[in-house]
Design an enzyme around this catalytic site. Structure first.
Site, short mmCIF file in Angstrom:
data_model
loop_
_atom_site.label_atom_id
_atom_site.label_comp_id
_atom_site.label_asym_id
_atom_site.label_seq_id
_atom_site.Cartn_x
_atom_site.Cartn_y
_atom_site.Cartn_z
N LYS A 94 -3.19 -1.75 -9.83
CA LYS A 94 -3.06 -2.28 -11.19
C LYS A 94 -4.36 -2.20 -11.97
CE LYS A 94 -3.80 -7.02 -9.53
NZ LYS A 94 -3.69 -6.70 -8.09
N HIS A 222 -6.41 -15.05 -2.38
CA HIS A 222 -7.13 -14.31 -3.42
C HIS A 222 -8.04 -15.28 -4.15
CE1 HIS A 222 -8.11 -11.50 -6.57
NE2 HIS A 222 -7.23 -10.60 -6.14
N GLU A 293 -8.20 -6.47 -0.96
CA GLU A 293 -7.55 -5.85 -2.11
C GLU A 293 -8.53 -5.65 -3.27
OE1 GLU A 293 -4.40 -8.53 -2.99
OE2 GLU A 293 -3.42 -8.29 -1.04
#
Length: 445
Positions: A94, A222, A293
């Site tokens: 993204k 996250h 990530e």
């Protein structure tokens, strides 16, 4: 402690030593070639701009454009392997789904973090093994889950009971990661307001997953996009260990921890990596697989954008006896400068072309010469919020036909550009490569 569990995903990361061998075979030393990068980017910017005749060019020829140094992406990967060797990166698509960036990262053997059917499809169409993809979206569209199941993308995250029922119905063989809530108050973009299970509810979620005969294999967290507090990673790793133990007590075979993203590409990365690495070694034994990530970390500094001054307005203050100017560019916050609104960035304007001269790489930005002419810089749309800089300074008077450039425009820019007011959301990218290793992988030598 978690039992040893070797999965096929272990094979999809090139080692630091193997990557060095690529460069050694080419007779190149890894020296973080920022100097060469500047030269290549400067030449590409100048070559493109000098070829444009603003009086005769066709529509679109003078649009804003990017120059991307794929060597910069390569250096960031080398830096990651050196400082976070235990964490296998899964690039957050993204952040910037540029096809050449994805191609390079695929060649480097990393995994991919996808959040939609389109992102999954883009990666699969490159020939990437579905085992290298994690569908890291805790709240998924049903048809997207069916697509993931049909194409063997098994790794998925969840943080609520409804998602477990959905998974049982559509993809009971999925490999699930329970995403937990973390403190992301020190990040640029907070995600905990939207995603993450509270620790006081993780036991119930795991029990439900067990009753549904689902396969929970790991924990995810996250720390927020653009995280700045290393302590957030320490607490998150501790909490993940707690949930690992809960899951193992219920009989789950836990083998993976996903530490998410939040990694910056600036000088803070080494400190953040050291803190995270130490926490991982304390709380998770070597047999536990660790993935991450990263998004902006890989691409933020790799892209430079050049924009054309399409209009100018003179602002005279008779009382103060001063003259300033409003510059209107052919890109703005509804386009590639969406990072100002969505990503809390402050792009720095620099002069690329003024009159008949090229000023690229004169390290003088619009914020470093306060005694000179004042400007405000605006985008092309009719909306008053379309402002790139409310005040900056340049040494000379800029005019229509001049060009500005902005560095560090690779993260959350082109991916969120819109067609508002009829302006294009598609801009050319000129690729350069300052690292022979990356060039060899991409056939750019």
């Amino acid at each position: 402690m978690a039992p040893s569990a070797t999965t096929t995903t272990e094979a999809y990361t090139l080692s630091y030593d193997k990557i060095k061998c690529v460069d050694a075979a080419l007779g190149a030393a890894i020296d973080y070639g920022a100097g060469k990068s500047k030269q290549l980017i400067g030449a590409a910017l100048k070559g493109r701009v000098e070829a444009i005749d603003h009086d005769l060019c066709a529509v679109g020829d003078e649009d804003a454009f990017f120059v991307a140094d794929l060597g910069d992406v390569y250096r960031q990967h080398m830096r990651w392997k050196k400082n976070l060797a235990r964490v296998k990166p899964h690039y957050a698509v993204k952040c910037n789904p540029d096809p050449q960036v994805l191609r390079l990262l695929a060649e480097l053997g990393i995994g991919f973090d996808c959040a939609s059917k389109t992102e999954i499809e883009q990666i699969l169409n490159m020939g990437v093994d579905p085992a290298r993809i994690i569908y890291a979206q805790p709240c998924k569209t049903k048809s997207y889950v069916r697509y993931a199941a049909q194409h063997g993308v098994k790794q998925m995250t969840f943080d609520n009971a409804d998602e477990l029922y959905k998974t049982k119905q559509l993809f009971p063989d999925a490999e699930l990661y329970l995403r937990i809530l973390t403190d992301d108050s020190a990040s640029l973009c907070r995600l905990s307001q939207k995603f993450g299970a509270h620790l006081d509810g993780t036991a119930d979620l795991l029990a439900l997953a067990k009753n549904l005969d689902l396969n929970v294999v790991g924990v995810a967290f996250h720390a927020g996009s653009g995280a700045s507090d290393p302590k957030a990673f320490i607490k998150a790793v501790q909490d993940a260990r707690f949930v690992f133990d809960q899951a193992e007590a219920l009989g789950f075979k836990m083998h993976t921890l996903d530490v998410g993203g939040g990694f910056n590409s600036d000088h803070t990365f080494e400190t953040m990596a050291a803190v995270l690495s130490e926490a991982l070694d304390v709380y998770f034994p070597p047999e536990v697989r660790i993935i991450g990530e990263p998004g902006r970390y890989y691409v933020a500094t790799a892209f430079t954008i050049a924009c054309h001054v399409i209009a100018r307005r003179t602002v005279a203050d008779a009382t103060l006896g001063t003259t300033s100017y409003m510059l209107y560019l052919n890109d703005g916050v509804y386009g590639n400068f969406s990072n100002i609104i969505f990503d809390h960035q402050h792009p720095i304007p620099r002069v690329l072309k003024a009159g008949d001269g090229m000023w690229y790489d004169v390290r003088r930005s619009g914020y470093e010469t306060p005694s000179q002419t004042e400007y405000s810089i605006w985008g092309p749309t009719c909306d008053g919020i379309d402002v790139i800089s409310s005040s900056c300074m340049f040494p000379d008077v800029l005019d229509v036909g001049d060009w500005l450039y902005f560095e560090d425009m690779g993260a959350y820019t082109k991916c969120s550009a819109t067609r508002f007011n009829g302006f294009t959301d598609s801009h050319d990218v000129v690729y350069v490569c300052s690292e022979p290793g990356a060039g060899a992988l991409l056939g750019m030598l």
